[in-house]
Design a protein around this motif. Structure first.
Motif, mmCIF file in Angstrom:
data_model
loop_
_atom_site.group_PDB
_atom_site.id
_atom_site.type_symbol
_atom_site.label_atom_id
_atom_site.label_comp_id
_atom_site.label_asym_id
_atom_site.label_seq_id
_atom_site.Cartn_x
_atom_site.Cartn_y
_atom_site.Cartn_z
ATOM 1 N N SER A 66 18.511 0.834 -5.188
ATOM 2 C CA SER A 66 19.446 1.007 -4.075
ATOM 3 C C SER A 66 19.112 0.102 -2.893
ATOM 4 C CB SER A 66 19.436 2.475 -3.618
ATOM 5 O OG SER A 66 19.753 3.338 -4.681
ATOM 6 N N GLY A 67 18.131 -0.796 -3.075
ATOM 7 C CA GLY A 67 17.746 -1.702 -2.008
ATOM 8 C C GLY A 67 16.282 -1.573 -1.648
ATOM 9 N N ARG A 68 15.874 -2.333 -0.653
ATOM 10 C CA ARG A 68 14.474 -2.359 -0.241
ATOM 11 C C ARG A 68 14.191 -1.217 0.729
ATOM 12 N NH1 ARG A 68 11.751 -4.380 4.111
ATOM 13 N NH2 ARG A 68 9.601 -5.110 3.771
ATOM 14 N N VAL A 69 13.024 -0.555 0.533
ATOM 15 C CA VAL A 69 12.560 0.491 1.443
ATOM 16 C C VAL A 69 11.346 -0.060 2.181
ATOM 17 C CG1 VAL A 69 11.627 2.818 1.643
ATOM 18 C CG2 VAL A 69 13.356 2.318 -0.100
ATOM 19 N N PRO A 70 11.479 -0.393 3.463
ATOM 20 C CA PRO A 70 10.324 -0.921 4.202
ATOM 21 C C PRO A 70 9.280 0.166 4.429
ATOM 22 C CG PRO A 70 12.173 -0.545 5.700
ATOM 23 C CD PRO A 70 12.681 -0.276 4.313
ATOM 24 N N ALA A 71 8.009 -0.233 4.408
ATOM 25 C CA ALA A 71 6.935 0.743 4.609
ATOM 26 C C ALA A 71 5.675 0.043 5.084
ATOM 27 C CB ALA A 71 6.651 1.494 3.309
ATOM 28 N N ASP A 72 4.936 0.730 5.948
ATOM 29 C CA ASP A 72 3.619 0.247 6.374
ATOM 30 C C ASP A 72 2.555 0.627 5.358
ATOM 31 O OD1 ASP A 72 4.583 -0.652 8.987
ATOM 32 O OD2 ASP A 72 4.815 1.493 9.409
ATOM 33 N N ALA A 73 2.816 1.707 4.599
ATOM 34 C CA ALA A 73 1.895 2.160 3.557
ATOM 35 C C ALA A 73 2.708 2.749 2.417
ATOM 36 C CB ALA A 73 0.919 3.201 4.099
ATOM 37 N N VAL A 74 2.183 2.609 1.202
ATOM 38 C CA VAL A 74 2.833 3.145 0.013
ATOM 39 C C VAL A 74 1.812 3.958 -0.767
ATOM 40 C CG1 VAL A 74 3.922 2.579 -2.204
ATOM 41 C CG2 VAL A 74 4.507 1.259 -0.155
ATOM 42 N N VAL A 75 2.191 5.168 -1.163
ATOM 43 C CA VAL A 75 1.353 6.019 -2.003
ATOM 44 C C VAL A 75 1.999 6.106 -3.382
ATOM 45 C CG1 VAL A 75 0.376 8.319 -2.347
ATOM 46 C CG2 VAL A 75 0.503 7.351 -0.037
ATOM 47 N N VAL A 76 1.306 5.634 -4.389
ATOM 48 C CA VAL A 76 1.821 5.653 -5.762
ATOM 49 C C VAL A 76 1.398 6.963 -6.423
ATOM 50 C CG1 VAL A 76 1.823 4.509 -8.014
ATOM 51 C CG2 VAL A 76 1.753 3.144 -5.912
ATOM 52 N N ALA A 77 2.396 7.812 -6.699
ATOM 53 C CA ALA A 77 2.157 9.104 -7.350
ATOM 54 C C ALA A 77 3.123 9.251 -8.520
ATOM 55 C CB ALA A 77 2.331 10.241 -6.348
ATOM 56 N N LEU A 78 3.143 8.235 -9.368
ATOM 57 C CA LEU A 78 4.090 8.151 -10.478
ATOM 58 C C LEU A 78 3.503 8.636 -11.799
ATOM 59 C CD1 LEU A 78 5.771 4.715 -9.684
ATOM 60 C CD2 LEU A 78 6.836 6.977 -9.525
ATOM 61 N N GLY A 79 2.380 9.336 -11.748
ATOM 62 C CA GLY A 79 1.810 9.863 -12.964
ATOM 63 C C GLY A 79 1.531 8.783 -13.987
ATOM 64 N N SER A 80 1.969 9.021 -15.218
ATOM 65 C CA SER A 80 1.685 8.105 -16.326
ATOM 66 C C SER A 80 2.312 6.734 -16.143
ATOM 67 C CB SER A 80 2.187 8.713 -17.640
ATOM 68 O OG SER A 80 1.539 9.928 -17.901
ATOM 69 N N TYR A 81 3.325 6.640 -15.290
ATOM 70 C CA TYR A 81 4.014 5.368 -15.093
ATOM 71 C C TYR A 81 3.366 4.505 -14.014
ATOM 72 C CZ TYR A 81 7.543 7.479 -18.046
ATOM 73 O OH TYR A 81 8.181 8.082 -19.115
ATOM 74 N N SER A 82 2.373 5.032 -13.326
ATOM 75 C CA SER A 82 1.725 4.268 -12.256
ATOM 76 C C SER A 82 1.163 2.932 -12.726
ATOM 77 C CB SER A 82 0.611 5.115 -11.622
ATOM 78 O OG SER A 82 1.119 6.316 -11.093
#
Length: 433
Positions: A241-257
């Motif tokens: 749906s487009g770009r989500v700007p962020a100063d920090a990203v937390v990856v909590a995608l389980g097995s897909y991380s």
């Protein structure tokens, strides 16, 4: 800061809640239509602060060979030409030593004990309900050999100050009266009385509402296509749906991380290990468990969740497949009907989920060498157990505060792999999540 949390399972939602409490502007991105619709949906229901051990343990290679010839095996291997599967299995085998088992178990117990107090505080501050019970876990032994082998776990529990009690047959029945119907099938058990139970799906949905009240925005039905990384720093997330700007990203995608991170030269040793569950309506409470009974023979948990019984377990190594194998259902039915006969398993709903497993059993919680990029994944069968503690740790690290527990052994750096980005363009497109 603006923080993007990727994944709306139990790990992602607890992370978002803690980050919002810390004052950050948080958005959660998930491809599903709501929270906890994948691995968190119908797990075993255990919140097992004491029953917390790595799967990589001394003797497991020999047991795995024996399990291959069991009709109702707790471990199922469906080999395929998959380099990631082979690499993960070799790493797991390398952790099956007494020294590594002790180290990994101590890390897991430290995080789970922290999560115990964090969950109690969260429950008090929010008042949320999720069919919770605080009546412990009974690890049930059908043979004297199993009871004798529990001595190593008793030593580890004692060393870490985890309350526990070894029970004989009659004591098991006093604790779980319904076992009186099958007393001849058991010899004893190991009780961890501080363990809890609860519906992870209900909890996650209730906490999502509390997080939204704190200002967290949830972007559902949104695929994640890649990370926006520039000059060694994360700048946001690229979605369908487009770009989500962020100063920090937390990856909590389980097995897909690992699949999201691989284009950035981050080699995360997490692999999906499928588990199965049945959810059975209770017809006769006198033949149902009061809390959680862990059937040591089949590694299956039988848990009371309100007016239902959740039967969950097994470990199937078969890649990213979520099919429902009839043979696995038979194993769950066999375990629960042997110990708690009388329930109508024909009324049960059958489910499977992909648990994100690390080869050493310890989750990966902490920073990467990409500035602003954090991981909260790899909890395996203990995501529900460790979620609140892990969320606090990652929130503190994002906020540049020192966590309440030693988090050094939880980060990806423990694998000795270079977790840095060689990517200089604005982002790398990978498969969608």
């Amino acid at each position: 800061m603006k923080v993007a949390v990727l994944g709306a399972g139990i790990i992602g939602v607890t992370s978002a809640y803690q980050l919002a409490k810390a004052g950050h502007e948080v958005v959660v991105v998930d491809r599903q239509s709501g929270p906890a619709l994948e691995t968190s949906f119908a797990n075993a229901g255990e919140v097992s602060f004491g029953y917390c051990s790595p799967w990589a343990a001394p003797g497991i290679p020999q047991k795995a060979l024996k399990w291959m010839f069991m009709e109702h095996a707790p471990l199922i291997l469906r080999p395929k030409f998959d380099a990631a599967m082979l690499s993960w299995m070799l790493k797991m085998l390398s952790n099956c030593t007494h020294e590594k088992y002790a180290l990994n178990k101590s890390r897991m117990l430290r995080l789970s004990d922290y999560s115990r107090s964090a969950l109690a505080e969260l429950r008090q501050e929010t008042g949320i309900a999720y069919d919770e019970r605080m009546q412990g876990t009974l690890q049930l032994f059908r043979t004297q050999q199993q009871l004798d082998a529990s001595a190593n776990d008793v030593v580890a529990l004692a060393a870490d100050g985890i309350p526990h009690e070894v029970l004989n047959r009659d004591e098991c029945i006093r604790y779980e009266p319904a076992l009186a119907h099958v007393r001849e099938k058991i010899v004893g058990g190991l009780l961890t009385p501080k363990d809890e139970t609860g519906d992870c799906f209900k909890f996650t949905n209730a906490l999502e509402k509390k997080a939204a009240e704190l200002g967290v925005r949830f972007s559902y039905g949104t695929t994640i296509e890649g990370l926006d990384v520039e000059s060694g720093r994360v700048r946001g997330v690229v979605t369908g749906s487009g770009r989500v700007p962020a100063d920090a990203v937390v990856v909590a995608l389980g097995s897909y991380s690992p699949l999201l991170l691989k284009p950035h030269d981050i080699h995360l040793p997490v692999y999906p290990v499928k588990g199965y569950s049945l959810t059975i309506p209770i017809d006769d409470p006198s033949r149902s468990p009061e809390s959680t009974v862990m059937d040591e023979t089949y590694k299956i948990a039988i848990t009371r969740l309100g007016d239902r019984i959740r039967v969950g377990g097994m470990a199937e190594i078969s890649g990213y497949t979520n099919d429902l194998a009839r043979a696995r259902r038979k194993t769950l039915e066999h375990s629960v009907t042997e110990l708690f006969p009388g329930g109508d398993v024909s009324k049960a709903s059958f489910w499977s989920g992909l648990r994100p497993m690390t080869p050493d059993g310890t989750p990966v919680v902490g920073p990467t060498n990409i500035k602003g990029l954090y991981l909260n994944t790899g909890h395996g069968t203990l995501g529900w157990t460790m979620s609140t503690g892990s969320a606090r740790v990652v929130s503190d690290l994002v906020s540049e505060r020192t966590p309440d527990i030693d988090a050094a052994g939880l980060s990806i750096s423990r694998y000795g792999r270079r977790a840095s980005s060689s990517v200089t363009e604005s982002f790398v497109r990978s498969r969608s999540f």
